[in-house]
Scaffold this motif. Structure first.
Motif, PDB file in Angstrom:
ATOM      1  N   PRO A  10      48.751  32.264  37.513  1.00 62.41           N
ATOM      2  CA  PRO A  10      47.555  31.796  36.796  1.00 62.41           C
ATOM      3  C   PRO A  10      47.566  32.174  35.328  1.00 62.41           C
ATOM      4  O   PRO A  10      48.217  33.145  34.912  1.00 62.41           O
ATOM      5  CB  PRO A  10      46.405  32.492  37.544  1.00 62.41           C
ATOM      6  N   SER A  13      43.510  35.878  32.871  1.00 57.35           N
ATOM      7  CA  SER A  13      42.056  35.894  33.057  1.00 57.35           C
ATOM      8  C   SER A  13      41.663  37.075  33.923  1.00 57.35           C
ATOM      9  O   SER A  13      42.466  37.626  34.669  1.00 57.35           O
ATOM     10  CB  SER A  13      41.572  34.595  33.715  1.00 57.35           C
ATOM     11  N   HIS A  14      40.397  37.448  33.811  1.00 58.11           N
ATOM     12  CA  HIS A  14      39.767  38.363  34.753  1.00 58.11           C
ATOM     13  C   HIS A  14      39.174  37.519  35.884  1.00 58.11           C
ATOM     14  O   HIS A  14      39.251  36.287  35.865  1.00 58.11           O
ATOM     15  CB  HIS A  14      38.662  39.163  34.058  1.00 58.11           C
ATOM     16  N   TRP A  15      38.560  38.180  36.858  1.00 57.43           N
ATOM     17  CA  TRP A  15      37.836  37.468  37.916  1.00 57.43           C
ATOM     18  C   TRP A  15      36.461  38.138  38.034  1.00 57.43           C
ATOM     19  O   TRP A  15      36.343  39.237  38.580  1.00 57.43           O
ATOM     20  CB  TRP A  15      38.588  37.534  39.240  1.00 57.43           C
ATOM     21  N   ALA A  20      37.289  32.710  37.499  1.00 63.09           N
ATOM     22  CA  ALA A  20      38.210  33.176  36.476  1.00 63.09           C
ATOM     23  C   ALA A  20      37.511  33.197  35.125  1.00 63.09           C
ATOM     24  O   ALA A  20      36.831  32.238  34.745  1.00 63.09           O
ATOM     25  CB  ALA A  20      39.427  32.259  36.413  1.00 63.09           C
ATOM     26  N   VAL A  42      48.381  39.054  31.628  1.00 65.03           N
ATOM     27  CA  VAL A  42      46.984  39.286  32.006  1.00 65.03           C
ATOM     28  C   VAL A  42      46.251  39.807  30.781  1.00 65.03           C
ATOM     29  O   VAL A  42      46.876  40.314  29.840  1.00 65.03           O
ATOM     30  CB  VAL A  42      46.855  40.296  33.173  1.00 65.03           C
ATOM     31  N   LEU A 183      49.222  40.911  39.744  1.00 65.63           N
ATOM     32  CA  LEU A 183      49.142  39.512  40.148  1.00 65.63           C
ATOM     33  C   LEU A 183      48.686  39.330  41.595  1.00 65.63           C
ATOM     34  O   LEU A 183      47.979  38.374  41.914  1.00 65.63           O
ATOM     35  CB  LEU A 183      50.496  38.834  39.928  1.00 65.63           C
ATOM     36  N   ARG A 186      44.932  39.393  41.854  1.00 63.48           N
ATOM     37  CA  ARG A 186      44.292  38.115  41.521  1.00 63.48           C
ATOM     38  C   ARG A 186      44.260  37.203  42.748  1.00 63.48           C
ATOM     39  O   ARG A 186      43.254  36.538  43.015  1.00 63.48           O
ATOM     40  CB  ARG A 186      45.040  37.444  40.375  1.00 63.48           C
ATOM     41  N   ALA A 189      41.434  38.366  44.892  1.00 60.14           N
ATOM     42  CA  ALA A 189      40.131  37.965  44.367  1.00 60.14           C
ATOM     43  C   ALA A 189      39.836  36.506  44.704  1.00 60.14           C
ATOM     44  O   ALA A 189      38.718  36.160  45.120  1.00 60.14           O
ATOM     45  CB  ALA A 189      40.089  38.199  42.857  1.00 60.14           C
ATOM     46  N   GLU A 190      40.824  35.644  44.525  1.00 57.95           N
ATOM     47  CA  GLU A 190      40.641  34.239  44.871  1.00 57.95           C
ATOM     48  C   GLU A 190      40.328  34.081  46.356  1.00 57.95           C
ATOM     49  O   GLU A 190      39.448  33.288  46.745  1.00 57.95           O
ATOM     50  CB  GLU A 190      41.909  33.450  44.528  1.00 57.95           C
ATOM     51  N   LEU A 204      37.126  41.641  39.152  1.00 56.44           N
ATOM     52  CA  LEU A 204      38.421  42.193  38.763  1.00 56.44           C
ATOM     53  C   LEU A 204      38.538  42.167  37.247  1.00 56.44           C
ATOM     54  O   LEU A 204      38.391  41.107  36.628  1.00 56.44           O
ATOM     55  CB  LEU A 204      39.533  41.357  39.404  1.00 56.44           C
ATOM     56  N   ASN A 206      41.265  43.206  34.356  1.00 54.09           N
ATOM     57  CA  ASN A 206      42.618  43.650  34.036  1.00 54.09           C
ATOM     58  C   ASN A 206      42.607  44.533  32.793  1.00 54.09           C
ATOM     59  O   ASN A 206      41.694  44.455  31.967  1.00 54.09           O
ATOM     60  CB  ASN A 206      43.529  42.443  33.798  1.00 54.09           C
TER      61      ASN A 206
END
Length: 477
Positions: A10, A13-15, A20, A42, A183, A186, A189-190, A204, A206
Protein backbone atom coordinates in the motif's frame (compact mmCIF):
# COMPACT_ATOMS: atom_id res chain seq x y z
CA UNK A 1 12.74 -13.19 -10.07
CA UNK A 2 12.30 -12.72 -6.33
CA UNK A 3 8.61 -12.43 -5.43
CA UNK A 4 9.37 -9.22 -3.54
CA UNK A 5 10.24 -7.59 -6.85
CA UNK A 6 6.62 -7.89 -8.03
CA UNK A 7 4.72 -7.64 -4.74
CA UNK A 8 2.78 -4.39 -4.39
CA UNK A 9 2.43 -2.79 -0.97
CA UNK A 10 0.00 0.00 0.00
CA UNK A 11 0.88 3.64 -0.40
CA UNK A 12 2.41 5.19 2.73
CA UNK A 13 -0.35 5.76 5.26
CA UNK A 14 -1.52 5.28 8.82
CA UNK A 15 -4.78 3.49 9.63
CA UNK A 16 -6.97 5.73 11.80
CA UNK A 17 -10.70 5.60 12.44
CA UNK A 18 -11.19 2.64 10.11
CA UNK A 19 -9.44 4.00 7.02
CA UNK A 20 -6.08 4.75 5.47
CA UNK A 21 -4.74 8.19 6.30
CA UNK A 22 -2.13 9.18 3.68
CA UNK A 23 1.29 10.35 4.77
CA UNK A 24 1.68 14.10 5.04
CA UNK A 25 5.36 14.40 5.83
CA UNK A 26 8.58 12.43 5.86
CA UNK A 27 8.67 8.74 4.92
CA UNK A 28 10.52 5.72 6.29
CA UNK A 29 11.92 3.14 3.89
CA UNK A 30 11.04 -0.51 4.48
CA UNK A 31 13.93 -2.66 3.26
CA UNK A 32 14.05 -6.30 2.27
CA UNK A 33 17.00 -7.51 4.37
CA UNK A 34 17.84 -10.26 1.89
CA UNK A 35 18.51 -7.83 -0.94
CA UNK A 36 18.89 -4.43 0.67
CA UNK A 37 16.22 -3.08 -1.67
CA UNK A 38 13.52 -0.68 -0.54
CA UNK A 39 10.20 -2.48 -1.01
CA UNK A 40 7.79 0.01 0.56
CA UNK A 41 7.52 3.17 2.61
CA UNK A 42 5.49 4.15 5.65
CA UNK A 43 4.93 7.56 7.21
CA UNK A 44 7.33 8.93 9.77
CA UNK A 45 4.47 9.68 12.13
CA UNK A 46 4.39 12.61 14.55
CA UNK A 47 2.94 13.42 17.94
CA UNK A 48 0.07 15.10 16.08
CA UNK A 49 -0.71 11.80 14.31
CA UNK A 50 -0.80 10.08 17.71
CA UNK A 51 -3.20 12.75 18.97
CA UNK A 52 -5.53 12.08 16.03
CA UNK A 53 -5.44 8.33 16.68
CA UNK A 54 -6.05 8.79 20.40
CA UNK A 55 -9.08 11.00 19.75
CA UNK A 56 -10.51 8.34 17.43
CA UNK A 57 -9.91 5.68 20.09
CA UNK A 58 -11.54 7.82 22.78
CA UNK A 59 -14.60 8.45 20.61
CA UNK A 60 -15.00 4.73 19.90
CA UNK A 61 -14.48 3.57 23.49
CA UNK A 62 -17.96 4.13 25.00
CA UNK A 63 -19.80 2.04 22.42
CA UNK A 64 -17.18 -0.70 22.12
CA UNK A 65 -16.74 -1.09 25.88
CA UNK A 66 -20.52 -1.40 26.24
CA UNK A 67 -20.68 -4.46 23.98
CA UNK A 68 -20.78 -7.89 25.57
CA UNK A 69 -17.74 -10.17 25.64
CA UNK A 70 -19.66 -12.48 23.30
CA UNK A 71 -20.19 -9.71 20.75
CA UNK A 72 -16.54 -8.77 20.86
CA UNK A 73 -15.51 -12.40 20.47
CA UNK A 74 -17.69 -12.72 17.36
CA UNK A 75 -15.84 -9.86 15.68
CA UNK A 76 -12.45 -11.24 16.69
CA UNK A 77 -13.36 -14.67 15.34
CA UNK A 78 -14.00 -13.04 11.97
CA UNK A 79 -10.56 -11.44 12.29
CA UNK A 80 -9.06 -14.91 12.83
CA UNK A 81 -10.94 -16.29 9.84
CA UNK A 82 -9.70 -13.47 7.58
CA UNK A 83 -6.12 -13.91 8.79
CA UNK A 84 -6.42 -17.56 7.82
CA UNK A 85 -7.74 -16.59 4.38
CA UNK A 86 -4.88 -14.14 3.85
CA UNK A 87 -2.20 -16.42 5.30
CA UNK A 88 -0.08 -16.53 2.15
CA UNK A 89 -0.18 -12.75 1.76
CA UNK A 90 0.83 -12.39 5.42
CA UNK A 91 3.63 -14.95 5.12
CA UNK A 92 5.18 -13.42 2.00
CA UNK A 93 4.89 -9.93 3.48
CA UNK A 94 6.65 -10.89 6.72
CA UNK A 95 9.32 -12.78 4.80
CA UNK A 96 9.94 -9.68 2.70
CA UNK A 97 9.93 -7.14 5.52
CA UNK A 98 12.09 -8.95 8.08
CA UNK A 99 13.69 -11.89 6.29
CA UNK A 100 11.94 -14.91 7.82
CA UNK A 101 12.40 -17.99 5.62
CA UNK A 102 9.15 -18.59 3.77
CA UNK A 103 8.58 -22.00 5.38
CA UNK A 104 8.87 -20.46 8.84
CA UNK A 105 6.76 -17.49 7.74
CA UNK A 106 3.97 -19.83 6.67
CA UNK A 107 4.15 -22.28 9.56
CA UNK A 108 4.76 -19.79 12.40
CA UNK A 109 4.68 -16.12 11.46
CA UNK A 110 1.30 -16.41 9.68
CA UNK A 111 -0.19 -19.46 11.40
CA UNK A 112 0.48 -18.75 15.08
CA UNK A 113 -1.42 -15.40 15.16
CA UNK A 114 -4.57 -17.24 14.05
CA UNK A 115 -4.10 -19.84 16.79
CA UNK A 116 -3.33 -17.19 19.40
CA UNK A 117 -6.45 -15.23 18.46
CA UNK A 118 -8.72 -18.26 18.70
CA UNK A 119 -7.20 -19.35 22.00
CA UNK A 120 -7.71 -15.83 23.39
CA UNK A 121 -11.36 -16.01 22.32
CA UNK A 122 -11.66 -19.33 24.15
CA UNK A 123 -10.08 -17.80 27.25
CA UNK A 124 -12.57 -14.92 27.12
CA UNK A 125 -15.48 -17.36 26.98
CA UNK A 126 -14.85 -18.65 30.51
CA UNK A 127 -13.18 -15.57 31.97
CA UNK A 128 -14.61 -14.42 35.36
CA UNK A 129 -15.86 -11.00 34.18
CA UNK A 130 -17.83 -10.78 37.45
CA UNK A 131 -17.73 -12.79 40.68
CA UNK A 132 -19.11 -12.69 44.20
CA UNK A 133 -16.75 -12.37 47.19
CA UNK A 134 -18.72 -12.26 50.44
CA UNK A 135 -21.01 -9.21 50.17
CA UNK A 136 -19.12 -7.67 47.24
CA UNK A 137 -19.67 -7.95 43.52
CA UNK A 138 -16.31 -7.92 41.75
CA UNK A 139 -16.59 -6.39 38.28
CA UNK A 140 -13.79 -6.38 35.71
CA UNK A 141 -14.03 -3.52 33.26
CA UNK A 142 -11.93 -2.29 30.30
CA UNK A 143 -9.13 0.04 31.25
CA UNK A 144 -9.67 2.50 28.36
CA UNK A 145 -7.32 3.39 25.54
CA UNK A 146 -4.34 1.04 25.22
CA UNK A 147 -1.09 1.99 23.51
CA UNK A 148 0.52 -1.10 21.96
CA UNK A 149 4.13 -0.93 20.76
CA UNK A 150 5.30 -4.06 18.97
CA UNK A 151 8.64 -5.44 17.68
CA UNK A 152 9.95 -6.62 14.32
CA UNK A 153 10.98 -10.21 15.03
CA UNK A 154 7.49 -11.77 15.10
CA UNK A 155 5.62 -8.71 13.86
CA UNK A 156 2.10 -10.13 13.60
CA UNK A 157 2.28 -12.63 16.44
CA UNK A 158 3.47 -10.02 18.94
CA UNK A 159 0.79 -7.63 17.69
CA UNK A 160 -1.96 -10.21 18.15
CA UNK A 161 -0.92 -11.15 21.69
CA UNK A 162 -1.50 -7.53 22.71
CA UNK A 163 -4.25 -6.20 20.48
CA UNK A 164 -6.61 -9.17 20.54
CA UNK A 165 -6.84 -9.49 24.37
CA UNK A 166 -7.09 -5.70 24.67
CA UNK A 167 -10.04 -5.66 22.24
CA UNK A 168 -11.70 -8.71 23.82
CA UNK A 169 -11.50 -6.87 27.15
CA UNK A 170 -13.42 -3.94 25.62
CA UNK A 171 -10.57 -1.47 25.17
CA UNK A 172 -9.69 0.60 22.15
CA UNK A 173 -6.12 0.60 20.84
CA UNK A 174 -3.48 2.88 19.34
CA UNK A 175 -0.83 0.63 17.78
CA UNK A 176 2.73 1.45 16.75
CA UNK A 177 4.38 -1.41 14.89
CA UNK A 178 8.14 -1.51 14.41
CA UNK A 179 9.25 0.71 11.57
CA UNK A 180 11.56 -2.14 10.49
CA UNK A 181 8.63 -4.50 9.79
CA UNK A 182 5.36 -2.52 9.67
CA UNK A 183 3.67 -4.02 6.61
CA UNK A 184 1.98 -7.04 8.20
CA UNK A 185 0.44 -4.71 10.80
CA UNK A 186 -1.24 -2.81 7.97
CA UNK A 187 -2.74 -6.08 6.70
CA UNK A 188 -4.07 -6.74 10.20
CA UNK A 189 -5.63 -3.28 10.39
CA UNK A 190 -7.38 -3.81 7.07
CA UNK A 191 -8.60 -7.21 8.25
CA UNK A 192 -10.13 -5.80 11.43
CA UNK A 193 -12.15 -3.27 9.44
CA UNK A 194 -13.25 -5.96 6.96
CA UNK A 195 -14.28 -8.11 9.95
CA UNK A 196 -16.62 -5.39 11.22
CA UNK A 197 -14.55 -3.88 14.02
CA UNK A 198 -16.08 -0.42 14.53
CA UNK A 199 -14.14 2.57 13.27
CA UNK A 200 -11.68 3.95 15.80
CA UNK A 201 -11.44 0.81 17.91
CA UNK A 202 -8.04 -0.02 16.39
CA UNK A 203 -5.77 2.74 15.09
CA UNK A 204 -2.30 2.27 13.60
CA UNK A 205 0.33 5.02 13.63
CA UNK A 206 3.61 4.31 11.87
CA UNK A 207 6.88 5.90 12.93
CA UNK A 208 9.97 5.62 15.07
CA UNK A 209 10.27 4.83 18.75
CA UNK A 210 11.80 8.18 19.75
CA UNK A 211 8.90 10.08 18.14
CA UNK A 212 5.72 7.98 17.92
CA UNK A 213 6.63 5.50 20.66
CA UNK A 214 7.48 8.31 23.05
CA UNK A 215 4.29 10.21 22.17
CA UNK A 216 2.20 7.13 22.91
CA UNK A 217 4.07 6.32 26.13
CA UNK A 218 3.59 9.79 27.58
CA UNK A 219 0.16 10.62 26.17
CA UNK A 220 -2.15 11.82 28.96
CA UNK A 221 -5.24 10.23 27.37
CA UNK A 222 -3.74 6.77 26.95
CA UNK A 223 -4.49 4.61 29.98
CA UNK A 224 -2.06 1.72 29.47
CA UNK A 225 1.06 0.83 27.53
CA UNK A 226 1.81 -2.72 26.41
CA UNK A 227 5.31 -3.03 24.96
CA UNK A 228 7.48 -5.81 23.60
CA UNK A 229 11.11 -5.06 22.78
CA UNK A 230 14.48 -4.47 24.36
CA UNK A 231 15.00 -3.96 28.07
CA UNK A 232 16.64 -0.59 27.39
CA UNK A 233 13.59 0.64 25.47
CA UNK A 234 11.26 -0.75 28.13
CA UNK A 235 12.98 1.35 30.78
CA UNK A 236 12.48 4.50 28.71
CA UNK A 237 8.80 3.71 28.19
CA UNK A 238 8.31 3.16 31.91
CA UNK A 239 9.80 6.57 32.67
CA UNK A 240 7.64 8.29 30.04
CA UNK A 241 4.48 6.56 31.28
CA UNK A 242 5.15 7.43 34.92
CA UNK A 243 4.14 11.08 34.45
CA UNK A 244 0.52 9.97 34.05
CA UNK A 245 0.75 6.91 36.32
CA UNK A 246 -0.49 4.74 33.46
CA UNK A 247 -0.30 1.00 33.65
CA UNK A 248 2.69 -0.51 31.86
CA UNK A 249 3.05 -4.13 30.75
CA UNK A 250 6.50 -5.06 29.46
CA UNK A 251 7.76 -8.14 27.63
CA UNK A 252 11.48 -7.52 27.28
CA UNK A 253 14.73 -9.33 26.64
CA UNK A 254 15.77 -12.87 27.45
CA UNK A 255 18.80 -15.12 27.69
CA UNK A 256 17.25 -18.57 28.00
CA UNK A 257 19.28 -21.38 29.46
CA UNK A 258 18.70 -24.87 28.08
CA UNK A 259 19.86 -27.21 30.82
CA UNK A 260 20.65 -30.71 29.60
CA UNK A 261 20.74 -33.01 32.62
CA UNK A 262 23.01 -36.09 32.86
CA UNK A 263 19.93 -38.35 32.60
CA UNK A 264 18.70 -36.79 29.33
CA UNK A 265 18.93 -38.36 25.90
CA UNK A 266 21.96 -36.27 24.96
CA UNK A 267 21.71 -36.42 21.18
CA UNK A 268 17.99 -35.66 21.09
CA UNK A 269 18.35 -32.80 23.58
CA UNK A 270 21.31 -31.23 21.78
CA UNK A 271 19.72 -31.40 18.32
CA UNK A 272 16.46 -29.95 19.59
CA UNK A 273 18.30 -27.31 21.57
CA UNK A 274 20.07 -26.10 18.45
CA UNK A 275 16.76 -25.73 16.61
CA UNK A 276 15.40 -23.55 19.41
CA UNK A 277 18.59 -21.50 19.59
CA UNK A 278 18.53 -20.70 15.87
CA UNK A 279 14.76 -20.42 15.30
CA UNK A 280 13.89 -17.27 13.33
CA UNK A 281 17.62 -16.71 12.97
CA UNK A 282 17.92 -16.54 16.76
CA UNK A 283 15.73 -13.43 16.73
CA UNK A 284 13.40 -14.55 19.49
CA UNK A 285 13.31 -13.36 23.09
CA UNK A 286 12.85 -16.96 24.19
CA UNK A 287 15.62 -18.46 22.02
CA UNK A 288 17.57 -21.16 23.88
CA UNK A 289 20.85 -19.32 23.44
CA UNK A 290 22.77 -20.90 26.35
CA UNK A 291 23.17 -24.68 26.27
CA UNK A 292 24.27 -25.95 29.69
CA UNK A 293 25.73 -29.47 29.58
CA UNK A 294 27.42 -31.65 32.19
CA UNK A 295 31.16 -31.07 31.97
CA UNK A 296 31.85 -34.73 31.22
CA UNK A 297 29.44 -34.59 28.24
CA UNK A 298 30.60 -31.24 26.87
CA UNK A 299 32.86 -32.56 24.12
CA UNK A 300 30.31 -35.11 22.92
CA UNK A 301 27.63 -32.40 22.83
CA UNK A 302 29.93 -30.25 20.71
CA UNK A 303 30.43 -33.11 18.23
CA UNK A 304 26.67 -33.53 17.92
CA UNK A 305 26.20 -29.80 17.39
CA UNK A 306 28.89 -29.65 14.72
CA UNK A 307 27.16 -32.39 12.76
CA UNK A 308 23.64 -30.97 13.26
CA UNK A 309 24.67 -27.45 12.23
CA UNK A 310 25.55 -28.68 8.75
CA UNK A 311 21.83 -29.23 8.10
CA UNK A 312 20.93 -25.54 8.53
CA UNK A 313 20.70 -24.06 5.06
CA UNK A 314 21.40 -20.32 5.01
CA UNK A 315 20.15 -18.33 2.06
CA UNK A 316 17.31 -16.71 0.14
CA UNK A 317 14.24 -16.56 2.41
CA UNK A 318 11.91 -17.11 -0.55
CA UNK A 319 13.44 -20.57 -1.10
CA UNK A 320 11.42 -23.22 0.83
CA UNK A 321 14.68 -25.09 1.50
CA UNK A 322 16.17 -22.18 3.45
CA UNK A 323 16.17 -22.64 7.24
CA UNK A 324 18.04 -19.47 8.24
CA UNK A 325 17.53 -16.28 6.25
CA UNK A 326 19.03 -12.84 6.74
CA UNK A 327 18.70 -10.95 9.98
CA UNK A 328 15.97 -8.33 9.99
CA UNK A 329 18.22 -5.40 9.13
CA UNK A 330 21.78 -4.38 8.41
CA UNK A 331 21.88 -2.75 11.84
CA UNK A 332 21.04 -6.09 13.43
CA UNK A 333 23.64 -7.88 11.30
CA UNK A 334 26.35 -5.55 12.53
CA UNK A 335 25.22 -5.95 16.13
CA UNK A 336 25.33 -9.75 15.99
CA UNK A 337 28.69 -9.80 14.23
CA UNK A 338 30.16 -7.56 16.92
CA UNK A 339 29.10 -10.12 19.56
CA UNK A 340 30.67 -12.94 17.57
CA UNK A 341 33.94 -10.99 17.45
CA UNK A 342 33.64 -10.30 21.19
CA UNK A 343 33.20 -13.99 21.92
CA UNK A 344 36.40 -14.82 20.04
CA UNK A 345 38.30 -12.01 21.75
CA UNK A 346 37.17 -13.24 25.17
CA UNK A 347 38.51 -16.75 24.53
CA UNK A 348 35.44 -18.83 23.78
CA UNK A 349 36.12 -21.80 21.48
CA UNK A 350 34.64 -21.21 18.03
CA UNK A 351 33.08 -24.43 16.75
CA UNK A 352 30.92 -23.32 13.83
CA UNK A 353 30.55 -20.01 11.98
CA UNK A 354 32.40 -16.90 13.03
CA UNK A 355 32.69 -13.34 11.72
CA UNK A 356 31.88 -12.41 8.14
CA UNK A 357 29.10 -13.27 5.75
CA UNK A 358 28.31 -16.85 4.71
CA UNK A 359 29.97 -18.02 1.51
CA UNK A 360 28.15 -16.83 -1.59
CA UNK A 361 26.05 -14.26 0.27
CA UNK A 362 27.98 -11.06 -0.30
CA UNK A 363 24.96 -8.77 0.11
CA UNK A 364 22.02 -8.77 2.48
CA UNK A 365 21.90 -8.89 6.27
CA UNK A 366 23.38 -12.38 6.56
CA UNK A 367 25.63 -13.71 9.32
CA UNK A 368 27.18 -17.11 9.78
CA UNK A 369 25.20 -19.20 12.30
CA UNK A 370 27.72 -19.59 15.09
CA UNK A 371 28.42 -21.98 17.96
CA UNK A 372 30.87 -21.29 20.79
CA UNK A 373 32.02 -23.97 23.25
CA UNK A 374 33.69 -23.81 26.66
CA UNK A 375 32.02 -20.48 27.23
CA UNK A 376 32.62 -18.62 30.48
CA UNK A 377 29.09 -18.29 31.92
CA UNK A 378 29.84 -14.75 33.09
CA UNK A 379 31.36 -13.51 29.81
CA UNK A 380 29.62 -10.88 27.67
CA UNK A 381 28.23 -13.34 25.11
CA UNK A 382 26.78 -15.49 27.90
CA UNK A 383 25.20 -12.59 29.77
CA UNK A 384 23.89 -10.18 27.12
CA UNK A 385 21.07 -10.77 24.64
CA UNK A 386 22.56 -11.17 21.15
CA UNK A 387 19.35 -11.77 19.17
CA UNK A 388 20.95 -13.74 16.39
CA UNK A 389 21.92 -17.33 15.51
CA UNK A 390 24.66 -17.61 18.13
CA UNK A 391 24.69 -20.55 20.58
CA UNK A 392 26.88 -20.74 23.68
CA UNK A 393 27.77 -24.16 25.13
CA UNK A 394 28.54 -23.90 28.84
CA UNK A 395 29.78 -26.83 30.94
CA UNK A 396 28.58 -27.30 34.53
CA UNK A 397 29.54 -29.63 37.38
CA UNK A 398 26.28 -30.35 39.23
CA UNK A 399 22.65 -29.24 39.61
CA UNK A 400 23.50 -26.36 41.90
CA UNK A 401 25.97 -24.89 39.46
CA UNK A 402 23.55 -25.34 36.54
CA UNK A 403 20.85 -23.44 38.44
CA UNK A 404 23.31 -20.74 39.48
CA UNK A 405 24.44 -20.22 35.87
CA UNK A 406 20.89 -20.26 34.52
CA UNK A 407 19.82 -17.60 37.04
CA UNK A 408 22.95 -15.46 36.66
CA UNK A 409 21.76 -12.97 34.03
CA UNK A 410 19.61 -9.85 34.45
CA UNK A 411 16.92 -11.66 32.48
CA UNK A 412 14.23 -14.04 33.62
CA UNK A 413 12.02 -14.73 30.65
CA UNK A 414 12.31 -18.42 29.85
CA UNK A 415 14.36 -21.59 30.16
CA UNK A 416 14.31 -25.20 29.06
CA UNK A 417 15.31 -28.48 30.69
CA UNK A 418 15.89 -31.93 29.22
CA UNK A 419 16.13 -34.93 31.50
CA UNK A 420 14.31 -37.47 33.63
CA UNK A 421 10.89 -35.85 34.30
CA UNK A 422 10.99 -35.67 38.12
CA UNK A 423 14.58 -34.44 38.09
CA UNK A 424 13.75 -31.83 35.44
CA UNK A 425 10.69 -30.60 37.36
CA UNK A 426 12.77 -30.18 40.49
CA UNK A 427 15.21 -28.00 38.57
CA UNK A 428 12.38 -26.05 36.90
CA UNK A 429 11.06 -24.92 40.28
CA UNK A 430 14.44 -23.40 41.12
CA UNK A 431 14.71 -21.21 38.02
CA UNK A 432 13.84 -17.51 38.23
CA UNK A 433 12.01 -17.28 34.93
CA UNK A 434 8.44 -16.83 33.76
CA UNK A 435 8.17 -20.08 31.84
CA UNK A 436 10.11 -23.33 31.62
CA UNK A 437 9.92 -25.93 28.85
CA UNK A 438 10.42 -29.42 30.26
CA UNK A 439 11.26 -32.08 27.68
CA UNK A 440 9.86 -30.13 24.73
CA UNK A 441 6.38 -29.39 26.07
CA UNK A 442 3.54 -28.65 23.66
CA UNK A 443 2.86 -25.01 22.83
CA UNK A 444 0.17 -23.68 25.16
CA UNK A 445 -1.37 -20.29 24.38
CA UNK A 446 -3.70 -20.62 27.37
CA UNK A 447 -0.74 -20.39 29.75
CA UNK A 448 0.47 -16.91 30.79
CA UNK A 449 3.67 -15.65 29.18
CA UNK A 450 6.00 -13.07 30.71
CA UNK A 451 9.21 -12.56 32.61
CA UNK A 452 10.93 -12.10 35.94
CA UNK A 453 13.62 -9.50 36.68
CA UNK A 454 14.58 -7.27 33.73
CA UNK A 455 12.62 -9.40 31.28
CA UNK A 456 9.59 -7.33 32.20
CA UNK A 457 6.35 -7.48 34.11
CA UNK A 458 2.77 -8.43 33.47
CA UNK A 459 1.62 -11.44 31.48
CA UNK A 460 0.28 -12.12 28.01
CA UNK A 461 -2.05 -14.91 26.83
CA UNK A 462 -4.75 -16.85 28.66
CA UNK A 463 -6.82 -15.46 31.52
CA UNK A 464 -3.91 -13.47 32.91
CA UNK A 465 -3.34 -11.87 29.52
CA UNK A 466 -6.95 -10.66 29.51
CA UNK A 467 -6.71 -9.46 33.10
CA UNK A 468 -3.80 -7.15 32.17
CA UNK A 469 -6.21 -5.01 30.16
CA UNK A 470 -8.93 -4.74 32.82
CA UNK A 471 -9.66 -2.61 35.87
CA UNK A 472 -11.16 -4.32 38.94
CA UNK A 473 -14.08 -2.75 40.76
CA UNK A 474 -15.55 -4.01 44.04
CA UNK A 475 -19.19 -3.11 44.70
CA UNK A 476 -20.24 -3.77 48.31
CA UNK A 477 -23.89 -4.61 48.91
Amino acid sequence: MNETDTKVFPAPSHWIDGKAVPASGDLIDVTDPATGKVIAQVPAGTAADVDTAVEAALAAFPAWSATSPEERATVLQRVADLMRERAEDIATTISAEMGAPISLARNAQAALPVLATEVSIAAAADFPWTEEIANSLIVREPIGVVGAITPWNFPLQQLVTKVVPALLAGNTVVLKPSEVAPLSARIFAEITTDAGLPDGVLNLVNGTGPVVGEAISGHPKIDMISFTGSTAAGKKITVAAAANVKRVALELGGKAAHIILPDADLEEAVVRGLSYAWINGGQACGAWSRMLVPAELHDRAVEILREAAANYTVGDPTDPATIIGPLASETQRQRVESYIEKGIADGATLIVGGPGRPDGLDTGAYVKPTIFANVDPYSVIAQEEIFGPVLMVIPYVDDDEAVEIANSTIYGLSAAIAGEPEHAMAIARRLRVGQVDVNHADLNFLAPFGGYKQSGNGRELGHEGLAEFLETKAIGR
